[in-house]
Structures are given as structure tokens and as C-alpha cells.
Scaffold this motif. Structure first.
Motif, short mmCIF file in Angstrom:
data_model
loop_
_atom_site.label_atom_id
_atom_site.label_comp_id
_atom_site.label_asym_id
_atom_site.label_seq_id
_atom_site.Cartn_x
_atom_site.Cartn_y
_atom_site.Cartn_z
N ASN A 70 0.80 -1.10 0.13
CA ASN A 70 -0.13 -0.13 -0.07
C ASN A 70 0.75 1.22 -0.12
O ASN A 70 0.74 2.12 0.82
CB ASN A 70 -0.90 -0.05 1.17
N GLY A 71 1.91 1.34 -0.65
CA GLY A 71 2.88 2.56 -0.99
C GLY A 71 3.80 2.63 0.12
O GLY A 71 4.78 3.49 0.11
N GLU A 72 3.77 1.58 0.99
CA GLU A 72 4.74 1.97 2.11
C GLU A 72 5.81 0.71 2.27
O GLU A 72 5.51 -0.34 1.94
CB GLU A 72 4.16 1.94 3.57
N GLU A 73 7.03 1.11 2.41
CA GLU A 73 8.14 0.07 2.45
C GLU A 73 8.04 -0.73 3.48
O GLU A 73 7.77 -0.40 4.63
CB GLU A 73 9.77 0.92 2.76
N VAL A 74 8.09 -2.06 3.27
CA VAL A 74 8.00 -3.26 4.24
C VAL A 74 9.49 -3.59 4.86
O VAL A 74 10.35 -3.66 4.20
CB VAL A 74 7.37 -4.33 3.76
#
Length: 298
Positions: free
Chosen positions: A132-136
């Protein structure tokens, strides 16, 4: 004797470099509010898409993947590992494959996964993920979370009774009955139908539990009527079937004794007729003893 070689000897080494593929396993977690999760319930789909994350039934890569219940009561969802042997960016969507039924409101969140594969030039391909667009990262590894809510549909408590009148026919709306809650607050007063039945207004219920009520007959002043003074206790047990419905059970008692239902019996006693005055006795014509007296009275 040595022969001199005049031809140059050229030795060539041809090396090939190919980085080892990288494997990525996408995982999600599932929580349910309102009841406990059951191992193997709920299905999830993995779609391979483009950068627009548009998905449909033709983009499914892995479907009907069910959760596994862990020791903490949380549902783990694990898709089959995917192999990547080329650098590039790959796009996926993870969705829950459920519809609203059995009291479950599904989570319609569309989780967008972006996997970037690069060569570390040490012989390995490596993958980085965005959800969802966020780095994991290691601290945000559980970014794909589906949350569901369970709630059984509201039901109703309906308390009924019967009125019997011995001694004469019953009339519609002749008698009144009151319903009280456990705190003694009167909720409603109703009258009987022509067949003796009476029904209080349905009480909506949306939670499991025990509900207590009291039913009484209103003592009137009907002529010749002996009123039933019984007090009925009604205990209603509402149980969640865990399938989106409630079960409603009724238990009745009159005083300390169990009862099959609420039944009031009144007795009608007809008034006794007033005695008729006695007629004066006229003496026989053959008896002249008091003739003069009777003539005088007449």
C-alpha cells in the motif's frame, strides 16, 4: 633440439554471470471481532496486476487460500512462494474472497503489493517490498491485515398469554394484562382477543443473555368475576448460534412452580335471583273457621 614457435598462443576464458533467483512468500493476518476465528475459514486471493493494480477474475494467480489459526487466536494467511529470476518491478493485489453472510461483515480492503527485484552483483537477486505504498521492513512485516466483524442479526422477544373465563363466554378486550421488566417498570398493558389470547409488543434484542419479565392481570370490578391473582415470571434466554442468528428460549414459572406458559383463569359466578314474596293463603271454602276474619281483611 628445440623448435622455435613463431605463432602466438591465445587462451580465452569465457565466464557467464547469472544471479540466483529470489523467492518471495506473501503473508497476511486475519482478525475477527465478535466471535473466535475457526481454523480453515475465510478465503483469500492473490492477483498479478500491472502498476494500476486493476484486478479481476482473469488476474488470479492463487485463489481460495484459507487461514491457519495460530496459538494466539490470530489467523495466518500464507500464499505459495513465488520465484523471481529477473530484475524488475512486479505488482500484485491481495483481497478477501468472501461475501457478507452468517453475521460476518467482510473486509473489502484491497492490499497493493509492489515487489522490486534487483541484482546485488554478488550472485543473488534480492527483493524489496512495498505494501500500500509503504516500504516493508522487519518492524512492519505484518502490514497486510484483514479485519472482520461478526454480529448476529437482531431478534425479538415476544411474550404471549391466554385468558380463560369459567362460568360464561369470554368477550374481546374484557380483561387487561401488564408486562414488567426485572426492575419493576411497567412496559405495556394489553387486552385479550375474543379467543382469550393476548400478546405484548415484540421487544428487539441484539445481544445474547438472560432477560427477565413479570406478567400480571389487572384486577377489575366486573360483576360476578373472581380475578386470577397469579404472578408469572418469564425468563428469556437468548443464545448466539454463531451463524448470524440468535436462539430465543422461554422459561415460565408461577410463584415457585414451573409453568408451561402464561395462563390466567377467572371465574364468573352469576348473581342469585332475589326470592319472590310469598302469596297470602286463601282458606278453603269448606273451612269457615276464619271466614269473618278474611272478609274483614278483604
Amino acid at each position: 633440439t628445440y623448435e622455435e614457435l613463431t605463432t602466438d598462443l591465445i587462451i580465452k576464458f569465457n565466464n557467464t554471470y547469472k544471479a540466483d533467483p529470489v523467492y518471495v512468500t506473501l503473508e497476511a493476518t486475519k482478525s475477527l471481532t465478535g466471535r473466535d476465528l475457526v481454523d480453515g475459514e475465510f478465503k483469500f486471493d492473490l492477483h498479478k496486476t500491472d502498476s494500476n493494480f486493476v484486478y479481476n477474475e482473469n488476474t488470479i494467480m492463487q485463489d481460495d487460500v484459507v487461514l491457519t489459526l495460530n496459538a494466539s487466536g490470530i489467523g495466518d494467511v500464507r500464499f505459495m512462494p513465488m520465484m523471481f529470476d529477473k530484475e524488475g518491478t512486479y505488482y500484485y493485489v491481495i483481497v478477501e474472497d468472501e461475501k457478507e453472510e452468517n453475521g460476518i461483515k467482510p473486509d473489502d480492503t484491497v492490499h497493493k503489493v509492489e515487489i522490486t527485484v534487483t541484482d546485488n552483483h554478488s550472485g543473488d537477486l534480492v527483493a524489496s517490498l512495498k505494501v500500500n505504498g509503504e516500504e516493508v521492513t522487519d518492524s512492519t512485516a505484518d502490514e497486510i491485515i484483514f479485519k472482520n466483524i461478526y454480529k448476529a442479526a437482531a431478534t425479538e422477544i415476544v411474550i404471549k398469554g391466554t385468558k380463560t373465563l369459567n362460568g360464561r363466554d369470554l368477550e374481546a378486550e374484557e380483561f387487561s394484562f401488564e408486562l414488567y421488566d426485572k426492575d419493576g417498570t411497567r412496559l405495556e398493558t394489553v387486552k385479550n382477543a375474543d379467543d382469550g389470547s393476548f400478546t405484548f409488543k415484540a421487544i428487539p434484542v441484539d445481544k445474547a443473555g438472560k432477560y427477565e419479565y413479570t406478567v400480571k392481570e389487572v384486577k377489575g370490578n366486573g360483576e360476578g368475576i373472581t380475578y386470577d391473582t397469579a404472578v408469572y415470571n418469564v425468563i428469556v434466554t437468548v443464545t448466539d448460534n454463531l451463524d448470524g442468528t440468535f436462539k430465543v428460549e422461554y422459561a415460565y414459572s408461577k410463584g415457585e412452580e414451573k409453568a408451561d406458559g402464561v395462563t390466567f383463569v377467572n371465574i364468573y359466578t352469576a348473581p342469585k335471583p332475589e326470592p319472590k314474596p310469598e302469596s297470602p293463603q286463601i282458606p278453603q271454602t269448606s273451612d269457615n273457621t276464619n271466614l269473618g276474619l278474611w272478609l274483614a281483611i278483604a
